[in-house]
Design a protein around this motif. Structure first.
Motif, PDB file in Angstrom:
ATOM      1  N   ASP A 403       0.601   6.611  11.122  1.00 33.80           N
ATOM      2  CA  ASP A 403       1.573   6.879  10.062  1.00 33.80           C
ATOM      3  C   ASP A 403       1.245   6.142   8.767  1.00 33.80           C
ATOM      4  N   LEU A 404       0.680   4.950   8.865  1.00 31.23           N
ATOM      5  CA  LEU A 404       0.400   4.159   7.671  1.00 31.23           C
ATOM      6  C   LEU A 404      -0.726   3.174   7.977  1.00 31.23           C
ATOM      7  N   VAL A 405      -1.590   2.963   6.978  1.00 32.25           N
ATOM      8  CA  VAL A 405      -2.653   1.964   7.044  1.00 32.25           C
ATOM      9  C   VAL A 405      -2.365   0.911   5.992  1.00 32.25           C
ATOM     10  N   ILE A 406      -2.289  -0.350   6.409  1.00 28.35           N
ATOM     11  CA  ILE A 406      -2.076  -1.465   5.484  1.00 28.35           C
ATOM     12  C   ILE A 406      -3.408  -2.191   5.338  1.00 28.35           C
ATOM     13  N   ASN A 407      -3.916  -2.233   4.125  1.00 31.33           N
ATOM     14  CA  ASN A 407      -5.246  -2.774   3.846  1.00 31.33           C
ATOM     15  C   ASN A 407      -5.133  -4.189   3.307  1.00 31.33           C
ATOM     16  N   CYS A 408      -5.668  -5.126   4.064  1.00 32.18           N
ATOM     17  CA  CYS A 408      -5.778  -6.531   3.630  1.00 32.18           C
ATOM     18  C   CYS A 408      -7.202  -7.037   3.860  1.00 32.18           C
ATOM     19  N   LEU A 409      -8.185  -6.153   3.745  1.00 29.35           N
ATOM     20  CA  LEU A 409      -9.577  -6.526   3.970  1.00 29.35           C
ATOM     21  C   LEU A 409     -10.175  -7.256   2.777  1.00 29.35           C
ATOM     22  N   VAL A 437      -2.505   4.844   2.566  1.00 28.57           N
ATOM     23  CA  VAL A 437      -2.931   3.449   2.580  1.00 28.57           C
ATOM     24  C   VAL A 437      -2.069   2.645   1.626  1.00 28.57           C
ATOM     25  N   LEU A 438      -1.602   1.490   2.099  1.00 34.88           N
ATOM     26  CA  LEU A 438      -0.884   0.510   1.281  1.00 34.88           C
ATOM     27  C   LEU A 438      -1.746  -0.746   1.207  1.00 34.88           C
ATOM     28  N   SER A 439      -2.117  -1.148  -0.009  1.00 31.81           N
ATOM     29  CA  SER A 439      -2.921  -2.349  -0.215  1.00 31.81           C
ATOM     30  C   SER A 439      -2.019  -3.484  -0.681  1.00 31.81           C
ATOM     31  N   ILE A 440      -2.194  -4.673  -0.078  1.00 36.49           N
ATOM     32  CA  ILE A 440      -1.415  -5.850  -0.449  1.00 36.49           C
ATOM     33  C   ILE A 440      -2.296  -6.762  -1.286  1.00 36.49           C
ATOM     34  N   ASP A 441      -1.868  -7.005  -2.511  1.00 38.26           N
ATOM     35  CA  ASP A 441      -2.561  -7.880  -3.460  1.00 38.26           C
ATOM     36  C   ASP A 441      -4.037  -7.523  -3.557  1.00 38.26           C
ATOM     37  N   PRO A 442      -4.382  -6.296  -4.006  1.00 33.44           N
ATOM     38  CA  PRO A 442      -5.798  -5.902  -4.079  1.00 33.44           C
ATOM     39  C   PRO A 442      -6.516  -6.619  -5.217  1.00 33.44           C
ATOM     40  N   LYS A 454      -2.994   4.519  -1.827  1.00 31.53           N
ATOM     41  CA  LYS A 454      -1.930   5.332  -2.418  1.00 31.53           C
ATOM     42  C   LYS A 454      -0.878   4.452  -3.082  1.00 31.53           C
ATOM     43  N   TRP A 455      -0.648   3.260  -2.521  1.00 31.82           N
ATOM     44  CA  TRP A 455       0.279   2.288  -3.102  1.00 31.82           C
ATOM     45  C   TRP A 455      -0.394   0.922  -3.061  1.00 31.82           C
TER      46      TRP A 455
END
Length: 506
Positions: A403-409, A437-442, A454-455
């Motif tokens: 449903d969702l991918v959270i990217n913190c790589l 895809v939701l990226s946290i602090d890219p 996407k966000w």
């Protein structure tokens, strides 16, 4: 006999030259062979003079419309009623020796009550006086139909016909209505005085010509210019529209630029309310976090605050209360959490812990390293107490879309991680999974982004992110206002009642 007809309402036809007159008989002179009408109407229009006198030679035809006095024995009923209900009863007027005519009365039987026809079906009395001929009923019907086309006569004719009833006639009761109600309705419809009828029609064109539209519009525009309001017809300007949660009564003007940074921002954003949020460089953002940590906002506090805000945003993206409720246990969402061995990865692990606490199936990917950061170790210990699943190989990630991918790589400093085999394998899996895809602090550089988001969620103040970051959101990680002032940022919170707000590019 002439005085017996005083007060009667008659219609006099004087030929094509003089027309038709209606009115009440006020005088009959047998010597001079004249008849006078008061309150006369000429061809259906009220005359300006109060009385008109006619000679017998000018009269082509005379009709009696109403006979006055309910107690008068000479009164005649409606001709239509007499012809249909009681045959042989009526009034005929024939010519006399002096030319004015005389009345020939037939006996009327009053042994049975008379039925009154409906008002819409009543016609004027079929009583004709003509020196030349006696008019038949068919001729009278045709003549009265012509007269009824006149608007002034038609209104008074209905009133005269309703009042000319025989004294022995009995009005039948109508279903559901009493006599008093019928009388009040009659007075309301036909109770206007004849003097109240206007002599002339209303002049619409003349009154419309008195309105100076150009002068009125000029006055309105002058008032708007003086009062400072928006002038009429100004292009590319729309009136202010307010939402249900906005206040239209403002005590002071709104300042939309309430955050000022010491350096010229490379990019600016704005909130839904129109507040301007400038971007900051990575060096200034790093300095802001260092000063906040010096004052007590430790890394553990920031990780917890970031995990709460990120999980709250992820829950909204997964469907919120429509998806996450006890009745939808068969639709439990699945989230793939991709983390690297750095502080950004620790933020993702904190987010995964909160998501798992909210009954979300979380699959955490974290590569194996000999030595981990202390923050990552602490977050993993907490995550292991949840129902979340931790994997270290790409083969253990789901083959079906999640449903969702959270990217913190990715992180801002350790760029060498992009060359690692595990990093490339995870990026390929995320691009093939086709999940949002939701990226946290890219990071700022788009070259360091292996996965298109996407966000993107920024912390505190946004960085000048590019298009590959998707739609930018901003979360409040609890930095006090004086900490912003210490690094040279004039700050006023743009969050309002929320901890996560969307930002729009200006």
């Amino acid at each position: 006999m002439a005085t017996d007809w005083l007060g009667s309402i008659v219609s006099i036809n004087c030929g094509e030259s003089l027309g038709v007159y209606q009115g009440r008989v006020s005088a009959v002179d047998q010597v001079s062979q004249t008849i006078s009408l008061t309150r006369p109407f000429h061809n259906g229009v009220k005359c300006l003079v109060p009385e008109v006198t006619f000679r017998a030679g000018d009269i082509t035809e005379l009709k009696i419309l109403e006979i006055p006095g309910p107690g008068d024995s000479r009164q005649c009923g409606d001709s239509q009623q007499m012809d249909t209900a009681i045959p042989g009863v009526g009034c005929q007027v024939g010519p006399s020796q002096n030319g004015t005519g005389k009345v020939l009365k037939k006996p009327m039987s009053s042994s049975a009550p008379q039925n009154i026809p409906r008002r819409t079906d009543m016609k004027s009395q079929d009583i004709v006086i003509s020196p030349q001929q006696q008019c038949s009923k068919s001729y009278m019907d045709r003549h009265m139909e012509t007269l009824s086309q006149s608007k002034g006569f038609r209104r008074r004719h209905n009133s005269w016909s309703s009042s000319s009833r025989h004294p022995n006639q009995v009005t039948p009761k109508k279903s559901g209505l009493k006599n008093g109600q019928m009388k009040s309705k009659d007075d309301e419809c036909f109770g206007d005085d004849i003097d109240e009828i206007p002599d002339t029609d209303f002049d619409f064109e003349g009154n419309l010509a008195l309105f100076d539209k150009a002068a009125v519009f000029e006055e309105i525009e002058t008032y708007e210019r003086r009062s400072g309001t928006r002038s009429r017809g100004t292009p590319n300007e729309k009136p202010a529209r307010y939402r249900h949660d906005e206040n239209i009564l403002e005590s002071e003007p709104i300042v939309y630029r309430r955050i000022v940074v010491p350096q010229n921002p490379n990019k600016e954003f704005c909130t839904d309310s129109g507040l301007v949020v400038p971007s900051v460089s990575y060096e200034l953002h790093k300095k802001l976090l260092a000063v906040a940590e010096k004052h007590g906002l430790t890394l553990e506090r920031r990780l917890e605050m970031t995990g709460v805000c990120a999980s709250q945003m992820a829950l909204s993206l997964l469907g919120g209360p429509n998806r996450l409720n006890p009745k939808n246990v068969h639709q439990r969402p699945t989230v793939a959490l991709l983390c690297g061995p750095h502080v950004k990865g620790a933020q993702g692990i904190s987010c995964g812990r909160h998501l798992s606490n909210h009954d979300v199936h979380v699959i955490l990917f974290l590569p194996n390293f000999v030595k981990m950061l202390e923050s990552i170790t602490n977050e993993l210990n907490l995550f292991s107490k949840t129902q979340g699943q931790q994997v270290s190989s790409v083969k253990d990630l789901p083959d079906t879309p999640v449903d969702l991918v959270i990217n913190c790589l990715d992180c801002h400093e350790n760029a060498f991680l992009r060359d690692q085999p595990w990093y490339k394998a995870v990026v390929d899996w995320a691009n093939q999974n086709r999940a949002p895809v939701l990226s946290i602090d890219p990071p700022i550089s788009e070259m360091e982004l292996g996965i298109d988001a996407k966000w993107s969620l920024a912390l505190g103040l946004p960085l000048p992110l590019g298009e590959r970051a998707g739609r930018v959101y901003l979360c409040d990680i609890g930095i006090p206002q004086k900490v912003f002032q210490e690094v040279g940022i004039n700050y006023h919170s743009p969050f309002g009642c929320k901890f996560v707000i969307p930002l729009h590019s200006t």
